[in-house]
Scaffold this motif. Sequence first.
Motif, short mmCIF file in Angstrom:
data_model
loop_
_atom_site.label_atom_id
_atom_site.label_comp_id
_atom_site.label_asym_id
_atom_site.label_seq_id
_atom_site.Cartn_x
_atom_site.Cartn_y
_atom_site.Cartn_z
N ILE A 97 0.80 -1.62 0.42
CA ILE A 97 -0.22 -0.07 0.13
C ILE A 97 0.99 1.19 -0.04
CG2 ILE A 97 -1.53 -1.53 1.40
CD1 ILE A 97 -1.29 1.08 3.54
N THR A 98 0.14 2.10 -0.07
CA THR A 98 0.78 3.67 -0.71
C THR A 98 1.94 3.96 0.24
OG1 THR A 98 -1.23 4.60 -0.59
CG2 THR A 98 0.23 5.96 0.34
N LYS A 137 -9.39 7.27 1.88
CA LYS A 137 -7.54 6.24 1.47
C LYS A 137 -7.60 5.89 2.51
CE LYS A 137 -6.22 9.60 5.76
NZ LYS A 137 -6.25 8.28 7.25
N HIS A 140 -5.03 4.29 4.87
CA HIS A 140 -2.98 4.31 3.87
C HIS A 140 -2.63 5.89 4.24
CE1 HIS A 140 -3.39 1.95 0.10
NE2 HIS A 140 -4.63 1.25 1.12
#
Length: 382
Positions: A97-98, A137, A140
């Motif tokens: 993830i991010t 989001k 994240h």
Amino acid sequence: MFVLRNGLVHSETGLLHEHGVLIDQGRITAIRPLSAFSPDLPAYDLQGQHLSAGFIDLQLNGCGGVMFNAAQTQETLAVMQEANLKSGTTSFLPTLITSPDADMRCAIEATRDYMQAHPTEVLGLHLEGPYTNVIRKGIHPADQIRRPTEEMIDYLCQNALWIAKITLAPEQNDLDHIRRLSEAGILVAIGHSAANYEQAIAGFNAGIRFATHLYNAMTPTLNGREPGIVGAIYDRQDIYAGIIVDGHHVHPANVRLAHRILGERLCLVTDATAPAGAPEGFDHFDFCGTTVFYRHGQCVDKNGTLGGSALTMIEGVQNLVQQVGIPLEEALRMASLYPARAMGRANDLGSIAEGKVANLVIFDDAFNVTATLVHGTYQEHR
């Protein structure tokens, strides 16, 4: 060379009784009535258990007590694969993830090296972010959500062999970037997005062909005037979608609705994190600087925001059958064949058919995985 005997064979053409499956050099070479095989051939007796194509998880952040975000190494991938096998998953997309560019590069390198050594286990990296929308989001890290540079788009396209999927928000990205990623051979997915219907359709027209965790972290159909991302997905005939069937992320009625509309384009995913398949007593972990607690079957931060799941693929299949009401044959296809098609790998994975790689799972009527095969190597999990 050996035969798998006395199993309920969930083959590509349907359920087969009193058939054997011949495995030779890592592939399925014959599916025949038991009487067609010599009794002298080495064999495994499945004792009436189910034999299915191995599950393919298109979204796996971690499992077995580890997270790919915490350590982008081959060792992490090996731990994840070992945990996967115990729940019938023979192939997966490790999901990052991010993250900063440096972590993305490390993840690509680790995935490349692991894939070269184990080509049908990891099918490529899934980059979930960072090119998403902070409004959606989820868990994240907001400070890492950003727009891509031309340099990173070039780098991602150059490494497309090792990147299976990228999840992004079309409203936050140049449509030409989406087009380039897609043309490079990367499956571009919509997710963590606040797009309206028109923006979603524009992304689809640019090359988006997948939706990451349907219903979650995307705009819903608000009313008759705004279909949102969910409505845009349902309005197309060329978009696959992953769905988390853990009883927490999506209501069973919405799973049924999605299946009724998408049919063979709906793929079971876990979005699993460290607690999935972890030792007993595992109750919290770090997810990109956020402490996530494993409580009552859910993974949540201190505010109650879902941070992935603790689901395994065999549990997802069981939930599809027992909670959603989908027949077992179809639930198995949602866990194997449809993901293989979404990834363009149905020529060698995703079903029991002659010539395909022998990535298989054996489980009993109580959905306990008792054995798996990866490239024809038989491993018990009792």
